[in-house]
Enzyme design. Structure first.
Site, short mmCIF file in Angstrom:
data_model
loop_
_atom_site.label_atom_id
_atom_site.label_comp_id
_atom_site.label_asym_id
_atom_site.label_seq_id
_atom_site.Cartn_x
_atom_site.Cartn_y
_atom_site.Cartn_z
N PRO A 321 0.84 -1.21 0.00
CA PRO A 321 0.00 0.00 0.00
C PRO A 321 0.88 1.26 0.00
O PRO A 321 1.63 1.51 0.94
CB PRO A 321 -0.81 -0.12 1.30
N VAL A 323 2.03 5.17 -0.01
CA VAL A 323 1.73 6.52 0.48
C VAL A 323 2.87 7.41 0.00
O VAL A 323 4.05 7.01 0.04
CB VAL A 323 1.63 6.57 2.02
N ASP A 497 6.04 2.02 1.80
CA ASP A 497 5.12 0.91 2.06
C ASP A 497 4.47 1.15 3.42
O ASP A 497 5.12 1.04 4.47
CB ASP A 497 5.91 -0.41 2.05
N HIS A 498 3.17 1.45 3.39
CA HIS A 498 2.47 1.85 4.64
C HIS A 498 2.26 0.68 5.58
O HIS A 498 1.84 0.85 6.73
CB HIS A 498 1.13 2.49 4.31
N ARG A 499 2.52 -0.55 5.14
CA ARG A 499 2.46 -1.69 6.05
C ARG A 499 3.59 -1.63 7.07
O ARG A 499 3.46 -2.15 8.19
CB ARG A 499 2.57 -3.01 5.28
#
Length: 526
Positions: A321, A323, A497-499
């Site tokens: 995901p 951002v 990577d927003h994880r």
């Protein structure tokens, strides 16, 4: 005559297939060892495929545009005198050919007993190949004969023990010439197929009959006045002409020998001129050839590098995901520092761009924010914090985006970073970069400012967790100590990577990069 099959080799780690882009030969063409016969495109590079044999192309087993698995036969050759089984027999054709070539002129010049013995000695020395076939290209073999080096005794430093030009020159400078009995230099040139020594061999104890086989530049030659006059008219040095007779222990040259030697010189010069003409014609043809760029309305195959790029982008976008955090930094001092250092870098042959400064700033920030230098091990459900700093530099090429990686960037200074990066970027644009030089990255930088952009939303180079896009540096009005002044401003766009990385961490990481770029002297401490 034997048929030899050639299989598509493993052109890179992990490559299972390649697209056969271009054939450079057709059935019936004569090829030499190491001649490029085809170009194969993998998912990252365009690779030249050389012929392993001297012979004739028998059959092309793949079509241009076809995807060929590694290990499939792509071409067959007719190889004269070769046997299907590898072994010592493979050395025999080369040995016989070289022996015949080396002794051809001496046998034509005069069939004396001494010359026959010299030819037999030459053949025996070349037959004694310690490891069977000698792997060397025709140009290397020719150089070895010119320098008087026994190629069978040279240890090859090239791939699979192949003898290279530098190996032959090293053997020559190391005194491997078995015919040299003194410590002085031995300069050798070529006339037809006969080696012509330019240092005197008169004092090495050889008889005139033996010397006739190698055309040694003698210190003294016996000849009739008419023969000397003929040599002057033909423009040859009579001391270089192979002697066909011996009188009173001295070499004696006849008019017939002078004429034959002069004719061989003319033939050699004509051959050289023709070769140069053919090379020039080939260069002009290549320059004037259409580049084959696709035109409007055409359908372009989606494969090779372009397909690999698309699959990687799709995997990254639908796995991590994304951002993107945007910001702007005052780099006025960085611009001034680079202008100051550019001449010093040029003195050392280095083109200094802004990228090495950014790379050092990024590495310094990664050390403070280790989650930006990590990757997610989904199988083991672990976040792996990398302890190495390998910075990729996204590079636009004529076939799409490639990412050369500067390994161990944390241990390099500005000039070392520049050298490594410039070399790999150039190789990527020439499509000569290896897979290993594009693997192992931990963070990527891309420069959109080179084509005028300011902000972007770059896609992460998965499985990395961050990528930083640089905009163009523009002069903008800024408020400094209450006054509006012009300053050099650089835009930054960080995708992550927003994880793994929270927005606050991404923003703080960007702030740290800006701190180093706005005050570049801090980079000198890194």
């Amino acid at each position: 005559m034997a048929i030899k099959e050639f299989k598509l080799p493993d052109v890179g780690e992990g490559v299972a297939e390649g697209e056969l882009v271009t054939w450079h030969v057709s059935p019936g063409d004569t090829v030499t060892e190491d001649q490029v016969v085809a170009e194969v495109e993998t998912d990252k590079a365009l690779v030249d495929v050389p012929s392993p044999y001297d012979g004739t192309v028998s059959e092309l087993r793949a079509e241009e545009g076809e995807m060929v698995p590694v290990g499939n036969v792509i071409i067959t050759f007719e190889v004269e005198g070769e046997e299907d089984e590898a072994g010592a027999s493979e050395a025999e054709p080369d040995v016989e050919s070289e022996a015949a070539e080396t002794t051809a002129e001496s046998e034509t010049a005069a069939e004396t007993t001494a010359e026959s013995e010299a030819a037999e000695t030459t053949a025996e020395s070349e037959t004694e190949t310690p490891s069977g076939r000698v792997f060397a290209s025709p140009s290397v073999r020719r150089l070895a004969r010119e320098l008087g080096v026994d190629i069978a005794s040279v240890s090859g430093s090239g791939p699979s023990g192949r003898v290279t030009e530098s190996d032959v020159r090293a053997a020559d400078s190391g005194g491997d010439d078995a015919d040299a009995d003194d410590d002085g230099p031995r300069n050798v040139s070529f006339s037809g197929n006969s080696a012509v020594s330019k240092s005197g061999d008169a004092g090495n104890g050889k008889t005139a009959g033996a010397a006739s086989a190698e055309a040694a530049g003698r210190a003294r030659t016996l000849a009739a006045p008419a023969t000397r006059r003929l040599a002057d008219e033909e423009g040859v040095n009579i001391d270089d002409v192979p002697a066909t007779e011996q009188r009173d222990g001295e070499a004696f040259v006849t008019a017939a020998a002078v004429q034959q030697y002069a004719e061989q010189q003319r033939q050699a010069q004509e051959a050289d001129a023709q070769a140069l003409s053919e090379e020039a014609g080939a260069g002009e043809a290549e320059t004037s050839a259409d580049d084959g760029a696709p035109m409007a309305g055409e359908r372009v195959p989606y494969r090779g590098v372009r397909r690999a790029i698309g699959e990687q982008m799709q995997r990254s976008k639908y796995t991590a995901p994304h951002v993107t955090h945007h910001d702007e930094v005052d780099v006025t001092e960085l611009v001034e520092l680079r202008e100051e250092l550019k001449p010093l870098a040029e003195e050392q042959g280095v083109k200094l761009t802004y990228m090495p400064f950014v790379m050092k700033a990024v590495v310094a920030a990664l050390k403070e924010f280790p989650f930006m230098n990590s990757q997610l091990d989904e199988e083991n459900e672990e976040i792996v914090l990398r302890d190495e700093y390998n910075v990729g530099v996204a590079t636009a090429t004529d076939v799409g985006l490639m990412v050369p990686v500067v390994h161990g960037a944390d241990g390099m200074g500005l000039l070392d970073l520049s050298r490594d990066m410039n070399e790999k970027v150039e190789k990527a644009r020439d499509r000569k970069i290896s897979r290993e030089e594009m693997q192992g990255g931990t963070f990527t930088i891309t420069n959109i400012g080179g084509i005028g952009g300011e902000y972007a939303t770059p896609i992460i180079n998965y499985p990395e967790v961050g990528i930083l896009a640089l905009g163009s540096i523009k002069e903008k009005p800024q408020v400094v100590d209450g006054d509006i002044v012009p300053r050099k401003m650089l835009t930054l766009s960080l995708s992550f990577d927003h994880r793994i990385v929270d927005g606050a961490v991404g923003a703080r990481f960007t702030n740290k990069v800006e701190e180093y770029l706005s005050n570049p002297k801090l980079l000198m401490l890194e």
